[in-house]
Design a protein around this motif. Structure first.
Motif, PDB file in Angstrom:
ATOM      1  N   GLU A 202     -21.812  40.604-154.862  1.00  0.00           N
ATOM      2  CA  GLU A 202     -20.645  39.701-154.483  1.00  0.00           C
ATOM      3  C   GLU A 202     -19.148  40.483-153.854  1.00  0.00           C
ATOM      4  O   GLU A 202     -18.956  41.458-154.043  1.00  0.00           O
ATOM      5  N   ALA A 221      -8.465  29.996-161.016  1.00  0.00           N
ATOM      6  CA  ALA A 221      -9.844  29.112-161.358  1.00  0.00           C
ATOM      7  C   ALA A 221     -10.572  28.835-160.118  1.00  0.00           C
ATOM      8  O   ALA A 221     -11.781  28.683-160.347  1.00  0.00           O
ATOM      9  N   GLY A 222      -9.780  28.193-159.227  1.00  0.00           N
ATOM     10  CA  GLY A 222     -10.425  28.001-157.890  1.00  0.00           C
ATOM     11  C   GLY A 222     -11.349  29.047-157.207  1.00  0.00           C
ATOM     12  O   GLY A 222     -12.370  28.875-156.703  1.00  0.00           O
ATOM     13  N   CYS A 224     -12.937  31.574-158.871  1.00  0.00           N
ATOM     14  CA  CYS A 224     -14.126  31.554-159.625  1.00  0.00           C
ATOM     15  C   CYS A 224     -15.296  30.753-159.297  1.00  0.00           C
ATOM     16  O   CYS A 224     -16.172  31.206-159.348  1.00  0.00           O
ATOM     17  N   SER A 225     -14.934  29.777-158.633  1.00  0.00           N
ATOM     18  CA  SER A 225     -16.111  28.608-158.151  1.00  0.00           C
ATOM     19  C   SER A 225     -16.491  29.171-156.769  1.00  0.00           C
ATOM     20  O   SER A 225     -17.297  28.401-156.210  1.00  0.00           O
ATOM     21  N   LEU A 226     -15.720  29.864-156.089  1.00  0.00           N
ATOM     22  CA  LEU A 226     -16.304  30.389-154.685  1.00  0.00           C
ATOM     23  C   LEU A 226     -17.523  31.237-154.474  1.00  0.00           C
ATOM     24  O   LEU A 226     -17.898  31.942-155.381  1.00  0.00           O
ATOM     25  N   GLU A 227     -18.205  30.602-153.871  1.00  0.00           N
ATOM     26  CA  GLU A 227     -19.674  31.198-153.778  1.00  0.00           C
ATOM     27  C   GLU A 227     -19.680  32.731-153.147  1.00  0.00           C
ATOM     28  O   GLU A 227     -18.858  32.873-152.123  1.00  0.00           O
ATOM     29  N   ARG A 230     -16.729  37.411-156.893  1.00  0.00           N
ATOM     30  CA  ARG A 230     -16.834  37.827-158.399  1.00  0.00           C
ATOM     31  C   ARG A 230     -15.332  38.065-158.790  1.00  0.00           C
ATOM     32  O   ARG A 230     -14.723  39.122-158.000  1.00  0.00           O
ATOM     33  N   LEU A 247     -10.969  30.577-166.548  1.00  0.00           N
ATOM     34  CA  LEU A 247     -11.717  31.373-165.619  1.00  0.00           C
ATOM     35  C   LEU A 247     -13.173  31.765-166.034  1.00  0.00           C
ATOM     36  O   LEU A 247     -13.273  32.803-166.324  1.00  0.00           O
ATOM     37  N   GLY A 249     -16.987  32.907-165.800  1.00  0.00           N
ATOM     38  CA  GLY A 249     -17.438  33.569-165.016  1.00  0.00           C
ATOM     39  C   GLY A 249     -16.723  35.075-164.575  1.00  0.00           C
ATOM     40  O   GLY A 249     -17.375  35.710-163.757  1.00  0.00           O
ATOM     41  N   ARG A 324      -6.657  29.668-153.681  1.00  0.00           N
ATOM     42  CA  ARG A 324      -8.368  29.650-153.398  1.00  0.00           C
ATOM     43  C   ARG A 324      -8.719  29.837-151.738  1.00  0.00           C
ATOM     44  O   ARG A 324      -9.478  30.606-151.375  1.00  0.00           O
ATOM     45  N   TRP A 328     -10.797  32.653-149.607  1.00  0.00           N
ATOM     46  CA  TRP A 328     -12.013  32.455-148.880  1.00  0.00           C
ATOM     47  C   TRP A 328     -11.774  32.695-147.386  1.00  0.00           C
ATOM     48  O   TRP A 328     -12.719  33.215-146.806  1.00  0.00           O
TER      49      TRP A 328
END
Length: 376
Positions: A202, A221-222, A224-227, A230, A247, A249, A324, A328
Motif C-alpha cells: 500500500e 479518519a477519511g 483510513c478508508s482510502l483503497e 496504509r 482510525l 486499521g 482525504r 487521494w
C-alpha cells in the motif's frame, strides 16, 4: 558567552520545546559558549541518561504532572533556579517557551539586571484553554506580561510573529527552527520497514507527533478508508485511545525517536499533519528533509514551510474531506510526489541547526549591545 537556558521541557521529554532547547545548548557549546540548562525534573523512572549525555550541565527543579496531560511536567517553586543563575555568572538568560518556570526565570534575571530573550514556541493560549481551565484571553494576558518583560521575543514563524504582535507583545523578531539534515534524509528509505508497515504494497501515509486534542489527528479518519492506502501514526499522548478508535486499521507505532524515527520518515510516501495551531511544526520540516511530500493545514507554521504546488499541499484547517482529497490526489500521481519530495529536501538543506544557532547568537549580541548602549 555564558547563557542560562530556562526551559519548560527538556529531554527525556519528547516535544518541540525540549528538542529546540537541546539543540540550542548543543550549538552554543559547540561554538565555544558556556550554556547551562534549568528544567523541570522528569517523572520518576524516566531515562536518567538524558542529563548525562546533555552538552552542558542541567539543573532540575521539582515538578508535578500537568492535570490531564501527565507527559507534561510543571515546575514547582524552587531556590535552585536563582542559585544557578548566580553561580553560572550568566551574561544572558534564554527563556524557552516561558509560562511557569520561565516566568520565575524572567523575574530572577530582572532582579540581577540580566538581559533576557524569550522564545515563543507553543500555542500557550490553546494549552491553557485545553488543559488548565484558563480562558484564552486570560492566557494571552499572561503571555503578554511575560514577554513584555523580555529584551526580545523570538517567534518561530511569520504566523506566530503576527499573533504575538496582534496581542500586544513588543520587540518581536523572527527566529526559525533548524533541522538535522544529516539524520533525516531520503537515502534512509528502507524497504524492510515499508514491507513491515504495508505488507500488501500500500501507499504509506504517515503522521508523526503528539496525540493530543489540539493536534486533531482524528481528521485522518477519511484517509483510513482510502483503497490502497496504509496510515501509520507515530507518537503518544493523552488522546491515544480516541485516536485508535477514530482510525481503525491505522498502524499505531507509539513513540519513536532518533535513527529509527528517521528511517520511518524516509520510508513514507506522504506525510500529513493535521494540527491547526502549530507555531512552527518541526515534523513537517523533518518530512521535507526526508524527501517526503507534505499535506498540512494552511495555518500557523506550515505556511512558512510548505510551498503549494512545489513541496506539498496546504488544505483548509480542520477539514477532514480536504485532507482525504489531497491524499487521494497525490496517491494517484507518483511523479508529482517525487517532485515534491525532491523540492522539499532542497528547500530545507540550508536550515541546519548550526545556521539557526548562528542567528540566535546574533540576537543575543544585539540584545547585549542595546543594554550596553542604554547603560552608557
Amino acid at each position: 558567552m555564558r547563557v542560562v537556558i530556562v526551559t519548560e521541557s527538556f529531554p527525556p521529554d519528547v516535544n518541540g520545546v525540549a528538542h529546540c532547547a537541546l539543540q540550542t545548548a548543543r550549538q552554543l557549546a559547540a561554538h565555544g559558549h558556556d550554556p547551562l540548562v534549568i528544567a523541570p525534573a522528569p517523572a520518576a523512572g524516566a531515562d536518567a541518561a538524558a542529563d548525562a549525555s546533555a552538552p552542558c550541565p542541567v539543573i532540575r527543579v521539582p515538578s508535578l504532572p500537568l492535570p490531564g496531560y501527565p507527559q507534561v511536567r510543571v515546575a514547582l517553586p524552587s531556590r535552585r533556579l536563582s542559585a544557578a543563575l548566580s553561580a553560572h555568572r550568566a551574561h544572558i538568560v534564554h527563556l524557552a517557551s516561558p509560562f511557569v518556570l520561565g516566568v520565575r526565570g524572567m523575574a530572577a534575571a530582572a532582579r540581577r539586571g540580566l538581559p533576557a530573550v524569550a522564545v515563543y514556541q507553543t500555542d500557550l493560549g490553546g494549552y491553557a484553554r485545553t488543559y488548565m481551565g484558563m480562558g484564552e484571553s486570560t492566557a494571552w494576558r499572561r503571555i503578554r506580561a511575560v514577554h513584555a518583560a523580555a529584551d526580545r521575543t523570538l517567534a518561530p514563524s511569520s504566523a506566530a510573529l503576527r499573533d504575538l504582535v496582534t496581542h500586544g507583545v513588543p520587540r518581536v523578531r523572527l527566529w526559525p527552527r533548524g533541522v538535522d539534515t544529516a539524520r533525516f534524509g531520503p537515502a534512509l528509505r528502507d524497504e524492510a520497514v515499508r514491507r513491515e508497515l504495508a505488507p500488501n504494497g500500500e501507499l504509506i501515509v504517515g503522521y508523526v507527533g503528539r496525540l493530543a486534542p489540539e493536534k486533531q489527528v482524528e481528521l485522518l479518519a477519511g484517509v483510513c478508508s482510502l483503497e490502497g492506502v496504509r496510515l501509520v501514526v507515530v507518537g503518544d499522548g493523552p488522546s491515544e485511545g480516541s485516536v485508535r478508535a477514530a482510525l481503525p486499521g491505522a498502524v499505531m507505532l507509539g513513540r519513536r525517536t532518533g535513527d529509527e524515527l528517521a528511517r520511518i520518515f524516509a520510508s513514507l510516501d506522504l506525510f500529513v499533519h493535521t494540527g491547526p495551531y502549530e507555531t512552527f511544526c518541526q515534523t513537517v520540516q523533518e518530512a521535507m528533509a526526508s524527501g517526503v511530500p507534505v499535506v498540512a493545514p494552511a495555518a500557523g507554521g506550515p505556511l512558512d514551510l510548505v510551498v503549494p504546488g512545489r513541496t506539498g499541499v496546504l488544505v483548509a484547517p480542520q477539514d477532514a474531506l480536504a485532507v482525504r482529497d489531497a491524499v487521494w490526489a497525490l496517491a494517484a500521481d507518483p511523479g508529482l510526489r517525487a517532485a515534491y519530495g525532491r523540492a522539499g529536501r532542497a528547500a530545507v538543506e540550508g536550515r541546519t541547526w548550526e545556521a539557526v544557532g548562528e542567528q540566535l547568537v546574533d540576537h543575543y549580541g544585539q540584545v547585549l549591545a542595546a543594554r550596553t548602549a542604554v547603560a552608557a
